[in-house]
Every structure is written in structure tokens, then in C-alpha cells.
Motif scaffolding. Sequence first.
Motif, PDB file in Angstrom:
ATOM      1  N   VAL A 127      32.549  34.472 -33.745  1.00 30.40           N
ATOM      2  CA  VAL A 127      31.261  35.384 -33.399  1.00 30.40           C
ATOM      3  C   VAL A 127      31.438  36.209 -32.061  1.00 30.40           C
ATOM      4  O   VAL A 127      31.892  35.828 -31.082  1.00 30.40           O
ATOM      5  CB  VAL A 127      30.084  34.933 -33.570  1.00 30.40           C
ATOM      6  N   GLU A 128      30.844  37.219 -31.970  1.00 29.35           N
ATOM      7  CA  GLU A 128      30.831  37.894 -30.533  1.00 29.35           C
ATOM      8  C   GLU A 128      29.652  37.179 -29.619  1.00 29.35           C
ATOM      9  O   GLU A 128      28.586  36.656 -30.258  1.00 29.35           O
ATOM     10  CB  GLU A 128      30.594  39.305 -30.548  1.00 29.35           C
ATOM     11  N   PRO A 129      29.523  37.379 -28.173  1.00 30.02           N
ATOM     12  CA  PRO A 129      28.496  36.793 -27.564  1.00 30.02           C
ATOM     13  C   PRO A 129      27.139  37.238 -27.928  1.00 30.02           C
ATOM     14  O   PRO A 129      26.369  36.330 -27.694  1.00 30.02           O
ATOM     15  CB  PRO A 129      29.021  37.368 -26.054  1.00 30.02           C
ATOM     16  N   GLY A 130      26.983  38.463 -28.500  1.00 29.70           N
ATOM     17  CA  GLY A 130      25.408  38.654 -28.651  1.00 29.70           C
ATOM     18  C   GLY A 130      25.036  38.352 -30.018  1.00 29.70           C
ATOM     19  O   GLY A 130      24.145  38.972 -30.617  1.00 29.70           O
ATOM     20  N   SER A 131      25.815  37.450 -30.692  1.00 29.45           N
ATOM     21  CA  SER A 131      25.340  37.182 -32.166  1.00 29.45           C
ATOM     22  C   SER A 131      24.337  36.444 -32.399  1.00 29.45           C
ATOM     23  O   SER A 131      23.705  35.857 -31.507  1.00 29.45           O
ATOM     24  CB  SER A 131      26.502  36.203 -32.780  1.00 29.45           C
TER      25      SER A 131
END
Length: 266
Positions: free
Chosen positions: A195-199
Motif C-alpha cells: 500500500v501507499e503511505p497515505g493508505s
Amino acid sequence: MKIMCLNGWGGKLYKELLPYLRDTSPDILCLQEVVHSPASDKDWLTYRDGDHVLPQRANFFLDVHHALPDHVAVFCPAAQGVLWDGDQPIPSQWGLATFVHRSLPVIGQVQGFVHKDYSPAGYGEHPRSRVAHGVRVYDYAGERSISVTHMHGLRDLNGKMDTPERSEQARRLLAQSCHVSEAGDLRVICGDFNVEPGSETLRILNDAGFSELVTGRGFVSTRNSHYTKPGKFADYMLIDREEAVRAFDVVRDPEVSDHCPLLLDL
């Protein structure tokens, strides 16, 4: 205490990885993308999924176990599918593994699925089955109990965006961490989350009191030169008491996978 988290890439760079593990000798190693083919004595087999073709160490789990002879090893399969020896199909299990130095008493364990269930007759359709494993150990040097729980997060062919399945996966991972822990334990959660950091995955864990160390300490990627696609984040390590962190690093040298090892020193 040193805790390492790494997606091992099926052992593709095992010649670089095994000496690195011997030299580093983490007290706890959380390893994802682990191959175990007990029906084969081959060194290498091939994974085929459409255009995705990848060499795999046929018994990567045993390779690492032999490199860390002073560690207790646990393999947690998510599925049994087929790897290939030329045109011959070979049954092979795929999952993750945890290695704990025998000086640390393992006083609790949990193993369970965060997506679907064990797939006994093929790796299955994407997104595939995913398992998590947690251990609770007693750290005599720190006079404390520590739980470490890890997973290999869902690979969605459409990308690393938030999905209901990924949110549910995060809740199940958190539940497993809670299940293996007791009040007062120092808790660590880690893995290749995909996942991406802002998930939403990281928001769920943050709301439960965990601090994310990769972006929280300014690292800009957990991938290296072997990974050429967009999106340079996949791996994360979180802790519920950041003051317990002595050091944390995303290791870029040596390159032992297409993922960077995450190394936490408590």
C-alpha cells in the motif's frame, strides 16, 4: 534486540541475501514471499503467471533456515500451487516465515489468514490468500515481553489503492497482534503491505496507537534498483512505543531482494 522485516523475492538474490543474514543475524526475522517445495530437491524452479515469469529458490525456507542455524524457524503457508522444472509441474507451497533466535523464549504465537483461507490446489485468483504470523518473546536484556506480527499484504492487479479487502486485512492483522500480546507488551507490526503511505491500512494501525517508522523517519522508498516500476513504497514497520526505538534503518546496501530490509534496533 534487532528485528528485521524483508520480502525475500522468492530467494532470487539468495547469494547476496544469505551472507547478509548470517552477518546481521537479527534476533527476529520476519520474511515474506517464501517458497517451500518439499517434493523437490532442485535448487531452482520457475513461477509462471501469464507474462510474469520469475526464478524461485525451490526450498528458500530451508536456505534461510540453514543460514540461521541458531534460530527457531516457522513456515506459514498461504497456498500450494505449481512451480515448473522445465515442462514438469512441481507442487510448491508459498507463504511467509519467522525466525527467532533460540536465546529468546517464544511464549506465544498466532497464525491465521488476513484474506481468504488456505488454498490447497493452486495459488488462486488475485487477490490471493494472505496469512499473518505473530510471536511473543521474552527479552531478558530488556526485561520485557515483545510481540512481533507480520504479513504479506494483498497484491491487487489494479494497483496499491485502498480497497475494502485491504481495510479488512488491516483489521485482521491488528486483531492478530492483539491476540498474541498481553497488557504491557511492547508491540511491533511489520510486513510488505503493498500500500501507499497515505493508505487506510496505515490509518487503521495508527488509530490503534502504532507509529509508522518508514515515512515517520523520513525514508523515501523501500525499494531498490531491482524494482523499476512506479510506486517506491511497499514495506512498513510500526511500533506502539516509539521511545523504545534505539535505531531504525531502511537498508539500501547490500541489495538482497527487490525490497530493502527494514531493521529495527530496540
